[in-house]
Design a protein around this motif. Structure first.
Motif, PDB file in Angstrom:
ATOM      1  N   ALA A  48       0.842  -1.205   0.000  1.00 46.95           N
ATOM      2  CA  ALA A  48       0.000   0.000   0.000  1.00 46.95           C
ATOM      3  C   ALA A  48       0.872   1.249   0.000  1.00 46.95           C
ATOM      4  O   ALA A  48       0.596   2.222  -0.707  1.00 46.95           O
ATOM      5  CB  ALA A  48      -0.925  -0.002   1.220  1.00 46.95           C
ATOM      6  N   TYR A  49       1.947   1.195   0.768  1.00 43.48           N
ATOM      7  CA  TYR A  49       2.812   2.368   0.818  1.00 43.48           C
ATOM      8  C   TYR A  49       3.524   2.584  -0.515  1.00 43.48           C
ATOM      9  O   TYR A  49       3.696   3.723  -0.964  1.00 43.48           O
ATOM     10  CB  TYR A  49       3.851   2.255   1.945  1.00 43.48           C
ATOM     11  N   TYR A  50       3.887   1.483  -1.153  1.00 39.08           N
ATOM     12  CA  TYR A  50       4.517   1.589  -2.474  1.00 39.08           C
ATOM     13  C   TYR A  50       3.581   2.339  -3.425  1.00 39.08           C
ATOM     14  O   TYR A  50       3.995   3.203  -4.194  1.00 39.08           O
ATOM     15  CB  TYR A  50       4.832   0.186  -2.983  1.00 39.08           C
ATOM     16  N   LYS A  51       2.298   1.997  -3.346  1.00 36.50           N
ATOM     17  CA  LYS A  51       1.302   2.655  -4.179  1.00 36.50           C
ATOM     18  C   LYS A  51       1.206   4.146  -3.821  1.00 36.50           C
ATOM     19  O   LYS A  51       1.164   5.002  -4.700  1.00 36.50           O
ATOM     20  CB  LYS A  51      -0.058   1.966  -3.964  1.00 36.50           C
ATOM     21  N   GLY A  58      -2.573  11.541  -2.623  1.00 40.74           N
ATOM     22  CA  GLY A  58      -3.953  11.545  -3.102  1.00 40.74           C
ATOM     23  C   GLY A  58      -4.660  10.217  -2.896  1.00 40.74           C
ATOM     24  O   GLY A  58      -5.890  10.154  -2.928  1.00 40.74           O
ATOM     25  N   VAL A  59      -3.911   9.141  -2.667  1.00 47.35           N
ATOM     26  CA  VAL A  59      -4.539   7.847  -2.407  1.00 47.35           C
ATOM     27  C   VAL A  59      -5.168   7.812  -1.011  1.00 47.35           C
ATOM     28  O   VAL A  59      -5.948   6.928  -0.694  1.00 47.35           O
ATOM     29  CB  VAL A  59      -3.552   6.664  -2.539  1.00 47.35           C
ATOM     30  N   THR A  60      -4.824   8.782  -0.168  1.00 50.43           N
ATOM     31  CA  THR A  60      -5.469   8.884   1.140  1.00 50.43           C
ATOM     32  C   THR A  60      -6.694   9.792   1.008  1.00 50.43           C
ATOM     33  O   THR A  60      -6.947  10.347  -0.063  1.00 50.43           O
ATOM     34  CB  THR A  60      -4.519   9.508   2.179  1.00 50.43           C
ATOM     35  N   GLU A 407      -5.068   3.884   3.178  1.00 50.02           N
ATOM     36  CA  GLU A 407      -4.567   4.682   4.303  1.00 50.02           C
ATOM     37  C   GLU A 407      -4.688   3.897   5.618  1.00 50.02           C
ATOM     38  O   GLU A 407      -3.766   3.892   6.440  1.00 50.02           O
ATOM     39  CB  GLU A 407      -5.438   5.939   4.346  1.00 50.02           C
ATOM     40  N   ILE A 408      -5.823   3.227   5.782  1.00 48.87           N
ATOM     41  CA  ILE A 408      -6.027   2.421   6.990  1.00 48.87           C
ATOM     42  C   ILE A 408      -5.031   1.258   6.996  1.00 48.87           C
ATOM     43  O   ILE A 408      -4.438   0.936   8.029  1.00 48.87           O
ATOM     44  CB  ILE A 408      -7.485   1.910   7.052  1.00 48.87           C
TER      45      ILE A 408
END
Lengths: 449, 314
Positions: A48-51, A58-60, A407-408
Motif C-alpha cells: 500500500a505504501y509503495y502505491k 492523493g490515495v489517502t 490509508e487504513i
C-alpha cells in the motif's frame, strides 16, 4: 561467604536462569503464527505504501483542508505510548518503588519500539519522503518539527541505552551459561552486546551510576518530546488546538496510553513465557492503581480542555465543541465512545480491587490503548474540518475526512510493525531483569556469573 | 470615494513605470542573464541581455533559465518594495475571472485555488456578498515560521513564496494558515510534457510538483517585469487595487487608475481579515456596501452572478 549461602545462591540463580531465559531458546508455534500474522499485515502495508509513494498522498482521504489524518494521529499515539518507558522506569523507579523491577524492561521495549515507529509514521505522512534529508540540509530551527525531530532522536538514543545497559549482566549470564543451548549467531549476538561484562564490583558501580544518570536524563527528554509534539498543534492559530494546556494534556494522556500498553504486554508475555511467579497479581494490582492515578490526572486535563471553551462558546471554539459534544456533530459519537471506553470506564473499574486482576486489567488496557488511538484522531482531525473561512468551490470529499482503505492499511502496518518489534525484543532478550530480581532475592550477584 | 491623484503631479508614482523595466526594453530584464517573455518576428528567436549588458538574439529552445540564480533572485525579492492588495467587495460580482486567470497561469487543477471567491454572510440579517480570498501575504506569517526546511519564506518585498524544489510535503504550513490559503499537490499535477521539462520558476511555482505545497504568489513573476498580478488584470469589475505600500500608491487592475493607498483605505473603511489573530495581512478589503447590482442564481454555472451579466448572457 559461607558454603551454604553459596549453594542457596547457586540454586536460586539456576532456577531464575531456567524460568526467565527459557523463551530465548524456544520458538513455539504460537509465536510463529503471531509473527506470521504481523508480517502479513506489514507486507500488505508495504504494498500500500509503495502505491502511495508512486501515486502521491492523493490515495489517502486527506485533502487541502483536512491535510493531516490517520498518519499524524498515529504519530502522536506512538510518541504518547512511548512515554511509558519514562513513567515506569524513571518516575516510579526513582521514587524507590521496587515493584516495577519485573516490568520495567517491558516498558522500555514498548518505549523503544513505539518511538521508532513515531519516526516512521512521520515519514509515511510526508509528501516527498525522498527529501527527508532536507531536514538536515536546510533545517530551520524556528519550526517545531525540527525540535520534534531532535528530541525524538535523543529519546530513541536514550531508550536504546536504557534498554541495553541494564541488560548487560543478563546478557553476560546468557553468554556464560547458554552457549550450548543457542544457535551460533544468537550466542554471538549476546556475546557482542554484553560488551565484555564480567561483573566486577567496579563494573556494577559504573553501571548503577550510569543507569541513574540516564533515568534522570530521560525525564526532561520525555517531557520535551511529548510537549513538542503537542506544540505541533498548539503553536497554530486553529480553534481546538490553540490551547495553553496542550503540553500537560498530551503528557498525562500519554501516561494513560502507555499504562494500557504495559498492562496488555504484561498479560500476554506472562502467559506466553509462564512467568506467573515473577509478574504476579500484585504487579497487576499496582499497575492498575498507577493507571487509575494517571487517568484521573488526564481526566482533570480533559475537563479543562473541553469545558472551559464549551462554557464560553466563542465562535470558532464553539463550532469545534459542537462537532465533538453533539451526537449530531461529525465526531460526536466517536468522541463520547472514546471518552467512555478510553477514560471513564477504566477509571471506574480500576477503583475496584476485583478488577485489578490480570485478565480484567488486560481488557482495560486494550480499551485504553484503542481509546488512546481514537483520541489522537479526535485531537487531529475535527480541528481541521472547521477552518475560519468557509470551505467552498471544492469537491465534497475536501469537506470531510473519510479515510481510505489504503490509508487504513498503511496505518495498521505501522502499528503491526511496532507490535512486531516489541514481540521480537521480548523474544530474544530476557523480558525480566534477571540480575535485578536475583539482587532483590538477596543473591550476591557480583560473585555469580 | 478615494482622492484621485492627478497624473501630472505624480507621474513618478505611476505604478507600472515604477517597476523599473517596461516591456519596451526589448524584454531584457536583468543583468543576471535571466529570460523574460518578449515577442520578436520570428517566434523561435528571443532577445536576452547578457551579464555585460549586451542584448543578443538566441533561439528560445537554446535559452535555459539558470535554476540556482532564479532561486536566489526569487528568495531576495524586489528591493525597496512592499506589495499590497486592496479588494473592493462592493464591486465583486462573482465573475471569477480572477480564479480562472490564476489557475491558468499556475497550472492548477479546477479544485485548486490560489485565489478563491467565497460567498460570505456576516450575520443572519444581512445579505451575502462575494469575497475573493488570495494569500494574505502576512507580515507575521504563521506559515513560514513552522516550515522545517525554509521552503516557504517571506521576501523583503512582503511576498510569501514557496520553493517546491525544497518542500518536503509535511503540510505543517497548511495546518498553520488560518486563512486556508495553501493547497497541496495530492497527486500528479495536470501538465503537458513541455511544462514538465520547463525549468522551475520559483516566482510562478511552475511546474507544479506532486507532493509539494502551492500557494498564491502575488504573481511574483509578473511583478518582476513590472506587470500587475494575473487576477488583478483579469478582473473586469474594478475589484482589485494593487501596488506598493512604501510609495503609498495602488493601481486598479481594470481602470488602471492609480490612487493613494492610505486615502483609499481611510475613505472606504478598509480592513483586514481575522485581524485578532495578529497575522498582519498585506491584503486589505473595502466593505461590500452600496452595491449597484443584484445577484441572481445561474443554473448553468451553478453559482450566483449579477443580474445584468446574466441578462447580457441570455
Amino acid at each position: 561467604m559461607s558454603e551454604i549461602k553459596k549453594q542457596t545462591d547457586e540454586a536460586i540463580m539456576e532456577k531464575l536462569r531456567k524460568d526467565i531465559l527459557h523463551p530465548i531458546t524456544t520458538r513455539p508455534i504460537e509465536f510463529k503464527l503471531w509473527v506470521g500474522f504481523l508480517l502479513t499485515i506489514i507486507a500488505i502495508a508495504v504494498w500500500a505504501y509503495y502505491k502511495q509513494f508512486n501515486d502521491g498522498l492523493g490515495v489517502t482521504a486527506m485533502r487541502d483542508y483536512v491535510s493531516w489524518g490517520l498518519y499524524i494521529a498515529s504519530f502522536v499515539f506512538f510518541v504518547a505510548t512511548a512515554l511509558v518507558g519514562m513513567l515506569i522506569s524513571a518516575v516510579v523507579g526513582l521514587l524507590g518503588q521496587k515493584w516495577i523491577i519485573p516490568i520495567s524492561r517491558i516498558a522500555e521495549m514498548i518505549a523503544l519500539a513505539f518511538v521508532m515507529m513515531a519516526g516512521i509514521a512521520i515519514v509515511v505522512d510526508m509528501g516527498r519522503p525522498d527529501r527527508v534529508l532536507n531536514l538536515l540540509f536546510y533545517g530551520r530551527f524556528s519550526s517545531p518539527i525540527i525540535w520534534d525531530v531532535t528530541v525524538v532522536n535523543v529519546y530513541i538514543f536514550i531508550s536504546i541505552l536504557l534498554l541495553l545497559l541494564p541488560m548487560l549482566p543478563d546478557l553476560a549470564i546468557i553468554r556464560n551459561h547458554m552457549k550450548k543451548d543457542l544457535p551460533k549467531w544468537q550466542w554471538n549476538l549476546y556475546n557482542i552486546l554484553s560488551l565484555g561484562w564480567v561483573g566486577t564490583p567496579g563494573q556494577y558501580k559504573i553501571l548503577h551510576r550510569t543507569i541513574r544518570v540516564l533515568l534522570i536524563l530521560i525525564v526532561p527528554v520525555a517531557l520535551a518530546i511529548h510537549t513538542v509534539t503537542s506544540w505541533l498543534s498548539a503553536l497554530t492559530l486553529r480553534a481546538g488546538w490553540d490551547s495553553t494546556i496542550f503540553g500537560p494534556y498530551y503528557v498525562t494522556g500519554a501516561f494513560v496510553a502507555g499504562s494500557g500498553a504495559v498492562l496488555v504486554a504484561m498479560y500476554f508475555i506472562r502467559r506466553a513465557y509462564k512467568l506467573e511467579e515473577y509478574i504476579t497479581e500484585f504487579h497487576f494490582d499496582k499497575m492498575g492503581k498507577l493507571m487509575v492515578l494517571v487517568a484521573l490526572v488526564y481526566f482533570y486535563f480533559n475537563l479543562n480542555e473541553f469545558l472551559v471553551p464549551a462554557y464560553k462558546m466563542k465562535a470558532a471554539d464553539g463550532h469545534h465543541i459542537h462537532t465533538l459534544f453533539s451526537l449530531h456533530g461529525e465526531y460526536g459519537v466517536m468522541f463520547w465512545l472514546t471518552q467512555t471506553f478510553g477514560l471513564i470506564l477504566p477509571i471506574f473499574f480500576g477503583l475496584f480491587k476485583r478488577f485489578r486482576k490480570p485478565f480484567p486489567m488486560m481488557i482495560i488496557g486494550l480499551s485504553l490503548v484503542i481509546g488512546a488511538w481514537f483520541k489522537r484522531v479526535i485531537i487531529v482531525v475535527p480541528t481541521l474540518i472547521h477552518a475560519y473561512l468557509p470551505i467552498q468551490n471544492v469537491p465534497d470529499n475536501f469537506k470531510e475526512y473519510d479515510p481510505t482503505g489504503l490509508e487504513i492499511t498503511i496505518t495498521l502496518g505501522v502499528i503491526a510493525m511496532a507490535v512486531l518489534i516489541v514481540t521480537i525484543l521480548a523474544k530474544i532478550f530476557p523480558v525480566i531483569p534477571l540480575w535485578e530480581v536475583a539482587e532483590e532475592k538477596g543473591v550476591d550477584i557480583k560473585k555469580d556469573l | 470615494m478615494s482622492k484621485k491623484i492627478t497624473p501630472g503631479a505624480t507621474s513618478r508614482r505611476n505604478f507600472l513605470k515604477r517597476f523599473g523595466v517596461t516591456l519596451g526594453a526589448a524584454g531584457a530584464v536583468t543583468s543576471l542573464g535571466l529570460l523574460s517573455a518578449c515577442t520578436t518576428d520570428d517566434e523561435e528567436m528571443i532577445s536576452v541581455m547578457t551579464t555585460d549588458g549586451k542584448v543578443v538574439q538566441m533561439k528560445r529552445s537554446e535559452a535555459k533559465v539558470d535554476l540556482k540564480e532564479a532561486q536566489e533572485r526569487g528568495r531576495e525579492g524586489i528591493a525597496g518594495k512592499k506589495f499590497v492588495m486592496v479588494i473592493d467587495l462592493a464591486k465583486c460580482k462573482n465573475d471569477r475571472k480572477c480564479m480562472t486567470a490564476c489557475q491558468g497561469a499556475h497550472h492548477l487543477k479546477p479544485e485548486q485555488h490560489h485565489i478563491n471567491v467565497l460567498q460570505m454572510q456576516n450575520n443572519e440579517r444581512s445579505g451575502f456578498y462575494f469575497q475573493p480570498k488570495p494569500c494574505m501575504h502576512c507580515d507575521n506569517p504563521p506559515c513560514t515560521k513552522v516550515c522545517p526546511v525554509d521552503a516557504t519564506f517571506k521576501r523583503k518585498d512582503g511576498v510569501v513564496l514557496i520553493d517546491n524544489e525544497r518542500c518536503i510535503g509535511c503540510r505543517f504550513c497548511i495546518a498553520a494558515c488560518p486563512y486556508s490559503a495553501r493547497i497541496f499537490n495530492w497527486s500528479e499535477p495536470d501538465h503537458s510534457q513541455d511544462q514538465e521539462n520547463q525549468t522551475y520558476d520559483i516566482e510562478l511555482n511552475v511546474p507544479q510538483k506532486k507532493g509539494t505545497i502551492s500557494k498564491c504568489l502575488f504573481s511574483a513573476d509578473q511583478l518582476r517585469i513590472g506587470k500587475l498580478p494575473y487576477c488583478v488584470s483579469a478582473c473586469e469589475n474594478g475589484v482589485y487595487w494593487f501596488g506598493d505600500a512604501n510609495e503609498d500608491a495602488v493601481t486598479n487592475g481594470t481602470s488602471m487608475e492609480t490612487v493613494r493607498l492610505s486615502s483609499l483605505l481611510d475613505d472606504n473603511g478598509g480592513y483586514t481579515l481575522l485581524p485578532e489573530l495578529g497575522t498582519k495581512p498585506s491584503v486589505y478589503y473595502l466593505p461590500p456596501k452600496g452595491r449597484l447590482f443584484k445577484y441572481e442564481y445561474d443554473e448553468e454555472k451553478d453559482n450566483w452572478m449579477d443580474s445584468q451579466t446574466k441578462e447580457e448572457k441570455a
